[in-house]
Design an enzyme around this catalytic site. Structure first.
Site, short mmCIF file in Angstrom:
data_model
loop_
_atom_site.label_atom_id
_atom_site.label_comp_id
_atom_site.label_asym_id
_atom_site.label_seq_id
_atom_site.Cartn_x
_atom_site.Cartn_y
_atom_site.Cartn_z
NE ARG A 174 -2.62 0.97 3.49
CZ ARG A 174 -3.53 1.22 4.45
NH1 ARG A 174 -4.72 1.26 4.14
NH2 ARG A 174 -3.42 1.27 5.73
CG ASP A 461 -4.46 2.65 11.20
OD1 ASP A 461 -5.63 3.27 11.40
OD2 ASP A 461 -4.52 1.91 10.04
#
Length: 559
Positions: A174, A461
């Protein structure tokens, strides 16, 4: 470091930081890799910047009451039943359990040893993009793909090595989202796109090796807000493949549907990526963040405490149903979301409750029709496998069409995606404190170069920190009254509680902590003074030391 026509503006590490690896920064920052990055930057950065401006224009429309809707301009794409996405690529047929984490060396070894089917390594929400983190991440992936990643941790003496008795999961990378810049690298006087930089370095060095390994260069594509942003990725894929003499369609991209505007364009996003599409993923925490962010100025869309915004509330349930329907209609994977729980050591009762919650969540996903799911910790993999193996004996269930097999199926409308009414949802003082604590702790860790942080037995996160920030902003803006203490949420209240949380954390904080700096940036966001587009862009300049601006100028590099 010698690169013809490249101006080195600051010293590049002689690699003591990367001591666990035999690979150096010089192996990654080669002329060929930088030429590809420059070629892509010059060809596509103008479009990237225009698309970011289009996001601002869309936000202005929403603020004015023009809510997202299915696009009339793309009706023909949605109604055409003849087109399909790409068939699953090698290594991406069975994706029932995927694990995620930053491209940190220990994490990569543990993920590759975890026995899952797929591993998403993340330069975005779980990685703070310091120069060292970005380059070390590329080095670590270069080594992992060549199975030369074994090392001994200097701080503990523990050896980390790839196991020979476990099948390697398929690697998916990613890159950063379109909104992020790589300010260490200049091209024609402008910072390079973080997404293009991450993609170009990884693709250049590893595409041919991955193909030789029997798989391919695969990516997760984050935070897109429109089908035109997917078209940009598709064009980049084509140019990159042409540049390295790799057949078009070799790259595959799974799009994380993490924005509410993107949810209205799911079908169009798959269409734009057709030969490169490997499906869509329910990026649940970012999706909640985006829903609050986009609708934050409308009081009818105020959400309750984070704990009450489950996957079964109306707008989240509709999002899941639409994603599965669209993906399977177009023959691609519909991936489920993250189980962020971390095993609770020392408390078997609490751990049992947490793990039962994971199992329930995965049961909901597989019975809804998802083709796979995410876990944040290797210990959760066995739970996810147990559920998916029982209810999905086939490699995937792309064949399952809920709209065709269920006579009671009701097609999801745009109104369903915007239905943020949550019965029984409460806004509490505990919710305020939890949001402040999570946001503050995450921002402090990010400022120290850490992109994912265990907090209260959950792996937090950037997405979960964004939910915390956005809820606080929304509650203050609309002067919401708490349901438990009947107190109006004001700037003064959130500032007072923020100060209290900082004071408590500083009591036991280690030297060099960043709590006060984090609070300086957090306070305007949660007292209604401002609302930044992303926390990561808000904080980015703080993780670039003055002597690192900028490291490389590629303006004179011919590409």
């Amino acid at each position: 470091m010698s690169l013809n026509n490249v101006q080195i503006l600051a010293p590049i590490s002689a690699d003591p930081l990367y001591a666990p690896s035999t690979t150096s920064a010089r192996t990654i920052l080669t002329r060929g890799a930088l030429e590809l990055a420059v070629k892509l930057q010059r060809a596509f950065n103008g479009r990237r910047l225009a698309l970011l401006k289009a996001r601002d224009a869309k936000q202005a429309q929403i603020d004015a009451g023009q809510f997202p809707t299915l696009l009339e301009e793309t009706r023909s794409i949605r109604e055409d039943l003849t087109w399909q996405g790409a068939s699953p690529a090698p290594g991406l047929v069975d994706r029932r359990v995927e694990i995620t984490g930053p491209p940190e060396r220990k994490m990569i070894v543990n993920a590759l040893n975890s026995g899952v089917t797929t591993y998403m390594t993340d330069f975005e929400d779980s990685a703070a993009p310091t120069w060292d983190n970005v380059i070390a991440g590329q080095i670590n992936l270069y080594d992992a793909i060549r199975e030369q990643i074994d090392f001994v941790a200097a701080e503990t003496g523990k050896k980390y090595a790839l196991r020979t008795d476990v099948k390697r999961p398929t690697l998916v990378v990613r890159p950063r989202g379109w909104h992020m810049e790589e300010k260490h690298v200049l091209v024609d006087g402008e910072p390079m796109s973080g997404a293009i930089f991450d993609f170009a370095l990884f693709f250049y060095h590893n595409a041919h090796q991955l193909i030789a390994n029997g798989v391919g260069p695969y990516f997760y594509l984050p935070k897109m807000e429109s089908y035109l942003e997917a078209r940009l990725w598709n064009d980049i894929f084509n140019v990159a493949q042409d540049s390295l003499a790799i057949p078009r369609g070799t790259i595959r991209g799974t799009v994380l549907i993490e924005t509410i505007t993107g949810a209205f364009e799911m079908e169009e996003i798959i269409f734009e990526l057709r030969q490169h599409s490997s499906g869509l993923n329910c990026g649940r925490w970012d999706y909640i963040f985006s829903t609050i962010k986009k609708l934050r100025n409308h009081p009818q869309h105020i959400l309750p405490d984070r704990g009450d915004v489950s996957m079964t509330v109306p707008f989240m349930s509709s999002y899941v149903k639409r994603l599965i329907e669209v993906c399977h209609k177009r023959g691609v994977h519909a991936m489920g979301g993250m189980a962020a729980q971390i095993p609770i050591k020392g408390d078997e009762a609490k751990n049992a409750i947490a793990m039962a919650g994971v199992e329930k969540d995965k049961l909901r996903e597989v019975t809804a029709g998802h083709d796979g799911t995410w876990v944040a910790h290797p210990a959760l993999a066995s739970i996810a496998f147990g559920v998916f193996d029982k209810y999905m004996p086939t490699p995937n269930q792309i064949f399952y069409r809920p709209d065709q097999t269920n006579p009671d199926y009701v097609r999801i409308t745009g109104e369903d995606l915007l239905n943020t009414n949550i019965e029984g949802g409460l806004i509490t003082e505990e919710g305020i404190r939890k949001n402040l604590y999570i946001g503050l702790c995450y921002m402090e860790a990010w400022l120290r170069g850490l992109g994912c942080v265990p907090i209260n037995h959950l792996m937090e996160d950037a997405a979960t920190a964004e939910v915390s920030r956005s809820q606080l902003y929304q509650w203050v803006k609309h002067g919401v009254t708490t349901d438990d203490t009947l107190v109006k949420i004001t700037p003064e209240l959130t500032k007072r509680i923020l100060d209290e949380e900082v004071a408590k954390l500083l009591v036991d904080a280690k030297s060099g902590n960043k709590y006060e700096l984090a609070a300086k940036y957090f306070e305007p966001e949660i007292t209604g003074q401002k609302y930044s587009d992303f926390l990561t862009t808000l904080l980015y300049d703080e993780i670039i030391s003055p002597n690192e601006k900028h490291i490389i100028d590629l303006s004179t590099l011919d590409a």
